[in-house]
Design a protein around this motif. Structure first.
Motif, short mmCIF file in Angstrom:
data_model
loop_
_atom_site.label_atom_id
_atom_site.label_comp_id
_atom_site.label_asym_id
_atom_site.label_seq_id
_atom_site.Cartn_x
_atom_site.Cartn_y
_atom_site.Cartn_z
N UNK A 102 6.28 -5.24 38.47
CA UNK A 102 5.74 -5.77 37.27
C UNK A 102 4.78 -6.58 37.60
N UNK A 103 3.97 -7.30 36.94
CA UNK A 103 2.82 -8.23 37.14
C UNK A 103 1.67 -7.45 37.76
N UNK A 104 0.69 -8.13 38.49
CA UNK A 104 -0.69 -7.38 38.85
C UNK A 104 -0.45 -6.05 39.75
N UNK A 105 0.58 -5.94 40.52
CA UNK A 105 0.65 -4.96 41.10
C UNK A 105 1.70 -3.89 40.62
N UNK A 106 1.84 -3.97 39.34
CA UNK A 106 2.72 -2.98 38.64
C UNK A 106 2.37 -1.60 38.96
N UNK A 107 3.09 -0.60 38.45
CA UNK A 107 2.90 0.96 38.73
C UNK A 107 1.63 1.07 37.73
N UNK A 108 0.84 1.80 38.35
CA UNK A 108 -0.43 2.11 37.54
C UNK A 108 -0.14 3.27 36.52
N UNK A 109 0.76 4.13 37.16
CA UNK A 109 0.97 5.38 36.69
C UNK A 109 2.54 5.40 35.97
N UNK A 110 2.77 4.32 35.38
CA UNK A 110 4.35 4.19 34.58
C UNK A 110 4.04 5.14 33.27
N UNK A 111 2.99 5.02 32.58
CA UNK A 111 2.82 5.76 31.18
C UNK A 111 2.94 7.26 31.40
N UNK A 112 2.08 7.59 32.58
CA UNK A 112 2.34 9.11 32.71
C UNK A 112 3.79 9.50 33.27
N UNK A 113 4.26 8.64 34.07
CA UNK A 113 5.70 8.92 34.52
C UNK A 113 6.50 8.93 33.33
N UNK A 114 6.30 8.04 32.45
CA UNK A 114 7.39 8.07 31.20
C UNK A 114 7.06 9.30 30.50
N UNK A 115 6.00 9.51 30.07
CA UNK A 115 5.42 10.72 29.25
C UNK A 115 6.10 11.95 30.18
N UNK A 116 5.92 12.33 31.31
CA UNK A 116 6.45 13.47 31.68
C UNK A 116 7.82 13.51 31.86
N UNK A 117 8.42 12.35 31.89
CA UNK A 117 10.12 12.39 32.19
C UNK A 117 10.59 12.80 30.66
N UNK A 118 9.82 12.11 29.81
CA UNK A 118 10.29 12.58 28.29
C UNK A 118 10.07 13.94 27.93
N UNK A 119 8.92 14.58 28.46
CA UNK A 119 8.69 16.20 28.04
C UNK A 119 9.73 16.88 28.83
N UNK A 120 10.08 16.66 30.32
CA UNK A 120 11.11 17.26 30.95
C UNK A 120 12.42 17.26 30.26
N UNK A 121 12.82 15.88 30.01
CA UNK A 121 14.09 15.99 29.77
C UNK A 121 14.14 16.74 28.32
#
Ligand code: HEM
Length: 572
Positions: A485-504
């Motif tokens: 979280x904060x300034x050094x949070x994961x820049x790819x979190x939306x990508x990760x969440x999107x691919x997880x949802x599709x996969x599942x």
């Protein structure tokens, strides 16, 4: 009690005493978990002479992650430099600021949309591949998922179809596994932190050999990508109007555009001038404009814009990439992917510009200005409100001026925790963590997310599979931080969440998933990412037509989606 003594007293001390056996990495994870249970709070772990501070309470997590000052990664990350270089994950200071700003627009929603298709394609290949495991008494899904992730990352970020999943193996993923494991071992053995020693060990030799495999692979992907883009660029220049193309196949072009930008960035990095790639054909006006936009993307905060507008700070000092600070990690961009903020837009200049293209920029800058002002001040007006629908502000002015009243937000009161921070200031002890805790400068701090996500106070019955817990707001804003979280949070979190949802969704639509391993029998180990020593063993059964028609009702852990013979699929 001096602040120093106080800070050490506030943290429990423990020491990792064992010599490194073969399964050192998993033992370490177990050991840390035990200490977490012993202390039920934050503690210091001594690795030889080095103190490592473990935080696992949301207050402390917040103090570190929300800080814009303490953004340096721990010294352990330096061990990854030879592998990752000092890219976004490992860099700090100006370099990190600049890279973060540069890359943030690449994760904008419009761009994410273009990733949907390749993600779905790769997932379809995965789902087909999984059919080989139907009715198997148990198979390890982890290597398959690694290949899937690699394919998705290559396709979405580089536009490169690697086909690792189809080929069933990848020297690269194997090398990543080995290098990650050795990195973790090295992290725990302080004497191996010294390159001169490490390079002479068997472990070090294997590390550098596998690193070579990885480097060869990444270079081959970059080269292949460059060739493809050079061809595409030539074709575009021959067409002489990129925009025509955009009308007929906008999605593909957006994708090509993103890839082109990535490639141009690479080209810039290697001093490979973009014009070489573009060939000698004279570019069209449309192409020139797009290039200009690309240029802005490459340098989100240029010194000058097309209308010769100089970007200056409050003291009329021209701003360039090096002297602009990052306020927000979500930099707004307009429809043309131009990153906008109030540093690179001078609203008045934009309003007076005859160029209609500036309209969007102007709107965006207004939004930003308003948001920033409202963040700091409570704004009132003594005259009747007017909005853009009734009175466009480009030509209309009120004779008496625009009369506003301003009040400092929070009546200018400094919150108590900031007061504490000031009063405890000490040159030796720079990290202020909480009202009663200071950590000596130079200490590595680890946020133990694994344990924090198991605190019953924030996650009642933490081990119970209960997706509904996410429907409510968490008790603490930093209780749930899987992506940091904060300034050094994961820049790819939306990508990760999107691919997880599709996969599942795609996997559950076709298969009933079970697991033969009980959670208590897992042997978790930290290989940079969390792994189970015996793999992630699953069972698959074909879902019948009737079941798949009820896909919308499916949720993990419900009886309908589970193989009753298997222990549970919560482990997913
Ligand atoms: C489920 C998947 C993922 C998880 C759980 C995850 C988690 C995290 C966490 C915890 C951090 C902070 C690390 C630290 O502070 O040392 C981080 C940083 C980062 N992640 Fe992810 N991540 C995921 C996927 C991705 C993906 C798909 C990408 C890229 C496409 C990505 C790119 C990055 C980058 C570049 C950083 C460094 C950001 C910075 O320091 O400015 N991550 N991630």
């Amino acid at each position: 009690m001096s602040p120093c003594a106080f800070s050490w007293a506030a943290l429990n001390n423990c020491y990792f005493p064992r010599s490194p056996p073969l399964r050192f990495v998993s033992e370490f994870f177990k050991f840390v978990s035990e200490q977490c249970n012993n202390y039920k709070g934050n503690f210091i772990l001594w690795l030889g002479p080095y103190p490592k501070v473990y935080f696992q309470t949301p207050d402390c997590t917040q103090a570190i992650l929300s800080s814009t000052e303490h953004i340096d990664k721990s010294t352990e990350y330096a061990l990854l430099d030879v592998w990752l270089g000092t890219g976004l994950i490992t860099s700090t200071g100006q370099k990190w600021h600049h890279r973060r700003k540069l890359l943030t627009p690449a994760f904008h929603y419009n761009i994410l949309e273009t990733m949907l298709e390749p993600m779905q394609d790769t997932t379809d290949i995965l789902v087909d591949r999984l059919s080989q495991e139907l009715d198997n008494s148990g198979f390890d899904v982890f290597p398959i998922m690694k290949l899937t992730t690699l394919d998705i990352v290559c396709e979405t970020t580089m536009g490169y179809d690697l086909g690792a999943l189809k080929n069933q193996n990848s020297a690269y993923t194997q090398a990543v596994g080995i290098v990650a494991e050795i990195s973790m071992k090295r992290f725990m053995l302080p004497w191996l932190h010294y390159d001169a020693i490490f390079k002479r060990t068997e472990m070090g030799k294997t590390y550098y050999r596998e690193l070579e495999v990885m480097k060869k692979f990444t270079l081959s992907v970059i080269r292949a990508r460059r060739n493809l883009l050079a061809q595409r660029q030539n074709a575009q220049d021959t067409n002489n109007d990129e925009d025509q193309l955009a009308g007929s196949a906008s999605k593909q072009v957006i994708r090509a555009r993103r890839n082109l930008l990535a490639q141009r960035q690479n080209a810039q990095d290697t001093n490979n001038d973009e014009d070489q790639l573009a060939g000698s054909a004279k570019p069209s006006r449309g192409v020139l404009w797009k290039r200009h936009v690309d240029q802005i993307l490459k340098h989100p905060l240029p010194i000058t814009r097309s209308a010769d507008i100089t970007i200056q700070d409050d003291n009329n000092v021209p701003l360039d990439d090096d002297n602009i600070s990052l306020d927000d990690d979500n930099i707004p961009i307009n429809d043309d992917n131009i990153p906008i903020n109030d540093d690179n837009v001078q609203p008045n200049d934009v309003f007076h510009s005859p160029d209609v293209r500036c309209q969007k920029v102007a709107m965006m800058s207004q939004k930003i200005l308003i948001a920033k002002i409202l963040k700091r001040y409570v704004v009132g007006s003594t005259v009747k409100p007017k909005n853009l629908r009734l009175a466009q502000n480009i030509v209309l002015e009120n004779e008496g001026g625009v009369i506003l009243t301003l009040k400092q937000r929070c009546d200018g009161r400094i919150p108590w925790w900031e007061m504490c921070s000031i009063s405890w200031e000490n040159p030796l002890l720079t990290v202020h963590v909480a009202a009663n805790m200071l950590v000596p400068a130079g200490c590595s701090i680890f946020i133990n997310v694994f344990e924090q996500h198991r605190i019953p106070e924030y996650f009642p019955n933490p081990l119970e599979f209960n997706p509904d817990r996410f429907l409510e707001k968490f008790k603490h804003p930093y209780a749930y931080v899987p992506f940091s979280a904060g300034p050094r949070n994961c820049i790819g979190q939306k990508v990760a969440m999107m691919s997880q949802k599709i996969l599942i969704a795609k996997i559950l639509r076709r298969y009933v998933v079970g697991s033969t391993v009980k959670p208590e029998n897992l042997r978790l180990t930290q290989n940079i990412v969390l792994e189970n020593e015996g793999g992630v063993i699953l069972t698959l059964k074909q879902r019948c037509e009737k079941d798949s028609s009820r896909e919308s009702e499916l949720s993990m852990g419900t009886e309908s989606s589970m193989d009753k013979g298997s222990s549970t699929d919560d482990s997913l």
